[in-house]
Design an enzyme around this catalytic site. Structure first.
Site: not given
Length: 203
Positions: A6, A122-123, A151, A57
């Site tokens: 983003a 973040r993952n 997530q 992913k």
């Protein structure tokens, strides 16, 4: 879905996205609405694959984060991405084969988003910290994600439930390893052992 973080979109840095839309007419309208010089839109009819890529992913990115946290280097991380992509394809072929087009995995929603997520996001970051700090997911979410959730961990739980229920767990060693490592049932160092279990058969 796609490799379109983003903040980079807001800065008008060139990126791409994939829209899954079965109706060509509606797809053309959506492309016309969203495409700009810096935001390239591709429309494909394989809408299930587009959506599932966006979820899976994140699981692969967790494995990439573990690899980074262990200091395994770029070659191992490349193997994680390759094997992870194959498991994404295998998962879609196993559970959502109707209308599946393998070419969809080579759109932005597939390999491009996978690469971006495995090198940033973040993952990957939280998974690296999970290995390095020994802290719990909840602690790391509080410290690192400013109210957001991880997530990949949540998605992996659902994926593993589906695989166990249908007897397919051995065909997805990377997904399995991510789940076991997050549950602390195996140490993160076992990741490579699971990567070596990649099925030999063609997808």
């Amino acid at each position: 879905m796609g490799a379109n973080l983003a903040n980079e979109v807001a800065e008008q840095k060139f990126c791409e996205t994939t829209i899954g839309c079965k109706c060509p007419h509606q797809g053309a309208i959506l492309k016309d609405l969203f495409q700009t010089d810096d935001f390239r839109v591709t429309v494909v009819p394989d809408r299930y694959t587009v959506e599932i890529c966006g979820a899976l992913k994140n699981v692969v990115a967790c494995a990439a984060g573990f690899s980074d946290g262990l200091g395994y280097g770029d070659n191992t991380k490349a193997a994680v991405i390759r094997i992870g992509l194959k498991e994404m394809i295998r998962f879609c072929k196993t559970f959502y084969a109707d209308g599946l087009q393998v070419s969809t995995f080579f759109e932005s929603c597939g390999v491009a988003d996978l690469i971006t997520t495995c090198y940033g996001g973040r993952n990957r970051r939280v998974s690296e910290a999970f290995v390095k700090t020994g802290k719990t997911i909840e602690e790391l979410e509080t410290e690192m994600l400013n109210g957001q959730k991880l997530q990949g961990y949540q998605t992996c739980e659902e994926v593993i439930n589906m695989l166990n229920l249908n007897g397919y767990i051995d065909r997805f060693p990377l997904f399995h390893a991510v789940n076991l490592i997050y549950k602390r049932e195996i140490p993160a160092e076992k990741l490579v052992e699971f990567l070596r279990r990649e099925p030999d058969e063609d997808d």
